[in-house]
Write a protein that holds these residues in place. Structure first.
Motif, mmCIF file in Angstrom:
data_model
loop_
_atom_site.group_PDB
_atom_site.id
_atom_site.type_symbol
_atom_site.label_atom_id
_atom_site.label_comp_id
_atom_site.label_asym_id
_atom_site.label_seq_id
_atom_site.Cartn_x
_atom_site.Cartn_y
_atom_site.Cartn_z
ATOM 1 N N ARG A 46 2.647 3.229 -8.900
ATOM 2 C CA ARG A 46 3.027 4.532 -8.357
ATOM 3 C C ARG A 46 3.495 4.398 -6.913
ATOM 4 O O ARG A 46 2.789 3.880 -6.075
ATOM 5 C CB ARG A 46 1.821 5.482 -8.418
ATOM 6 N N LEU A 95 7.671 9.970 -11.486
ATOM 7 C CA LEU A 95 8.121 8.630 -11.862
ATOM 8 C C LEU A 95 8.483 8.585 -13.336
ATOM 9 O O LEU A 95 9.559 8.092 -13.713
ATOM 10 C CB LEU A 95 7.025 7.615 -11.547
ATOM 11 N N GLU A 109 3.122 12.443 -8.468
ATOM 12 C CA GLU A 109 3.907 11.226 -8.282
ATOM 13 C C GLU A 109 4.067 10.459 -9.589
ATOM 14 O O GLU A 109 5.143 9.937 -9.887
ATOM 15 C CB GLU A 109 3.270 10.361 -7.200
#
Length: 269
Positions: free
Chosen positions: A205, A13, A9
């Motif tokens: 996140r 990102l 993740e």
């Protein structure tokens, strides 16, 4: 597995932000030159088409890496249609990107800081986007864009939502519709996460994948009573967005305002 998911993740990102920045820088360098070389009309057409194609590529990449799921097909019904004011809600930073990725001729009212930004400024100027800090001149340029047959993207809240389902609406949507004599097409952006909302830190996140859906709402005729129209529009948005089927699929994020539907769901358990 949990640690691997968290690592993925963060990587998704960072990659998504870097990819968008790379696209914008590459286009800005070329657009800065084209602004001096092309006539306004041709530059506007090219600038808006490239923005549509670039944002569509960016959203496709987010889908390919499993970061996001997008359902934007409802916007395709507006392609090639008459001039309209597109009035969406504004939950996050991807809102304009999603809308501009599906429509080839949209004039967008932007914050002055974005018009002067290194990443977006040259491309926005080539596409003849409109600064939001010029008062009467902003209204005149918006009306002119609609007279030329373009759609106009304008967020009635003026900024990203801080008080779900919507902030208090500004009167500029009704004012421009009144002077241009064009309808206001409401657009609803629904998501299952507050990612990139007003209170979401850029480094935080998100829980991936994120889901986004855009749907068309009611089309309002040009108003005569601008204040009354603004109240009606805000009430309509609040009613339509009070129940978000996407947000119900994901747990609420600590420290972020809960929607009325989330609160009702919890109290019913």
């Amino acid at each position: 597995m949990r640690k691997l998911k968290i690592l993925y993740e963060y990587a998704a990102l960072c990659f998504g932000l870097a990819f968008l920045a790379g696209l914008c820088i590459a286009w800005s360098l070329l657009a800065a030159t084209l602004c001096r070389c092309l006539p306004e009309r041709r530059g506007r057409q090219l600038g808006r088409w490239v923005i549509m194609a670039g944002f569509r590529l960016y959203l496709a990449v987010l889908g390919w890496i499993g970061a996001c799921r997008f359902d934007l097909s409802a916007l395709d019904a507006l392609r090639g249609g008459p001039a309209l004011i597109l009035a969406p809600n504004h939950p996050g930073l991807l809102d304009a990107v999603m809308i501009l990725s599906r429509l080839p001729d949209v004039a967008c009212i932007l914050k002055a800081s974005l018009m002067d930004n290194l990443l977006f400024g040259a491309g926005a100027r080539l596409a003849c986007y409109i600064r939001n800090d010029t008062g009467h001149a902003m209204i005149k340029r918006a009306v002119r864009a609609l007279d030329d047959g373009s759609h106009l993207l304008l967020f009635p809240e003026g900024t990203r939502t801080t008080r779900p389902p919507v902030n208090a609406f500004k009167g500029s949507t009704g004012l421009i519709a009144h002077h241009a004599r064009v309808p206001v097409q409401t657009v609803f952006i629904e998501t299952d996460s507050p990612f990139l909302g007003k209170r979401w830190p850029l480094h935080r996140r998100p829980d991936l994948p994120l889901s986004y859906r855009v749907r068309l709402g009611r089309r309002f005729d040009p108003p005569e009573d601008i204040r009354g129209f603004t109240r009606v529009l805000e009430t309509y948005f609040a009613a339509e967005l009070g129940v978000n089927p996407l947000s119900a699929r994901r747990p609420a994020v600590p420290g972020y305002p809960r929607t009325r539907q989330e609160t009702a769901d919890e109290s019913s358990l």
